[in-house]
Enzyme design. Structure first.
Site, PDB file in Angstrom:
ATOM      1  N   LYS A  48       0.834  -1.204   0.000  1.00 44.02           N
ATOM      2  CA  LYS A  48       0.000   0.000   0.000  1.00 44.02           C
ATOM      3  C   LYS A  48       0.870   1.256   0.000  1.00 44.02           C
ATOM      4  O   LYS A  48       0.674   2.163  -0.802  1.00 44.02           O
ATOM      5  CB  LYS A  48      -0.941   0.018   1.208  1.00 44.02           C
ATOM      6  N   ASP A  79      -6.670   0.727   0.712  1.00 42.75           N
ATOM      7  CA  ASP A  79      -6.715   1.054   2.136  1.00 42.75           C
ATOM      8  C   ASP A  79      -8.073   0.627   2.683  1.00 42.75           C
ATOM      9  O   ASP A  79      -8.832  -0.076   2.007  1.00 42.75           O
ATOM     10  CB  ASP A  79      -6.448   2.554   2.361  1.00 42.75           C
TER      11      ASP A  79
END
Ligand code: SF4
Length: 215
Positions: free
Chosen positions: A123, A142
């Site tokens: 991420k 996310d």
């Protein structure tokens, strides 16, 4: 309801693009290294809080060396209010060390290299590559992207890696950087975790999870 997942994704993107023309990375930064630090700080913390902390942090620490020139306790104090400050301090200092020793003080621009830095998982690497370098090896997943993608049935999976893989098959590559920004904007404004505002949602007739369908 458009049945085909790909066609539905295209229409979802078209509407979100129109709805959130100003969507962008919510973390403040002025160079790739600052974005890396801000993204590490954003774990389990709001972007607003991170921006408050980095507004003074980035004046004090301008380059990787600066994070190593103080005692760990001093950095811990400086980032304390973002939570998990001990781990985050370790990550920032570890990443700084490696950026200096292995990458000549510059942030590497590939996923594989970024993943070798402390505190950096897919991420964070996707956030840095997409928003600081305009490189999109993948899609940022996310908590908002996970939740909204699942509700919209763009994925049947629940782990970030598998959700990212599913989304990368549906979202055109040219939209890989912006897609999470649109979805995050929608997740914050409308498709909120506890009470999604389905009656106000521009995606309502494309969404199998709409609360209006359950009445
Ligand atoms: S209809 Fe409801 S659940 Fe579906 S995307 Fe919109 S707000 Fe979220």
């Amino acid at each position: 309801m458009i049945d085909d997942r790909k066609a539905r994704t295209d229409e979802i993107i078209r509407r979100l693009k129109q709805e959130y023309p100003e969507a962008h990375c919510a973390l403040n930064f002025s160079n790739p290294f600052e974005l890396l630090v801000a993204t590490i700080l954003s774990a389990q913390c709001t972007d607003e809080r991170v921006n408050i902390v980095t507004s003074s942090l980035f004046r004090k620490y301008r380059k990787p060396e600066d994070y190593l020139s103080v005692e760990a306790e001093e950095l811990e104090r400086d980032i304390h209010s973002t939570g998990f400050y001990r781990n985050k301090t370790k990550s920032i200092r570890g990443a700084s060390e490696r950026i200096i020793s292995e990458f000549g003080g510059e942030i590497p621009q590939t996923m594989d290299e970024l993943l070798t830095l402390d505190g950096v998982a897919r991420k964070t690497a996707n956030v840095v590559l997409g928003n600081a370098f305009n490189i999109a090896p993948g899609i940022v997943v996310d908590t908002h992207v996970s939740r909204v993608s699942q509700r919209l049935a763009l994925t049947d999976n629940t782990t970030p890696e598998k959700i990212e893989r599913d989304l990368s098959e549906l979202v055109p590559k040219k939209d890989w950087i912006m897609f999470p920004h649109w979805i995050i904007a929608h997740g914050r404004a409308i498709c909120q975790a506890r009470r999604p505002k389905c009656a106000e949602c521009v995606l309502e007739n494309l969404c199998p999870s709409s609360l209006l369908k359950m009445r």
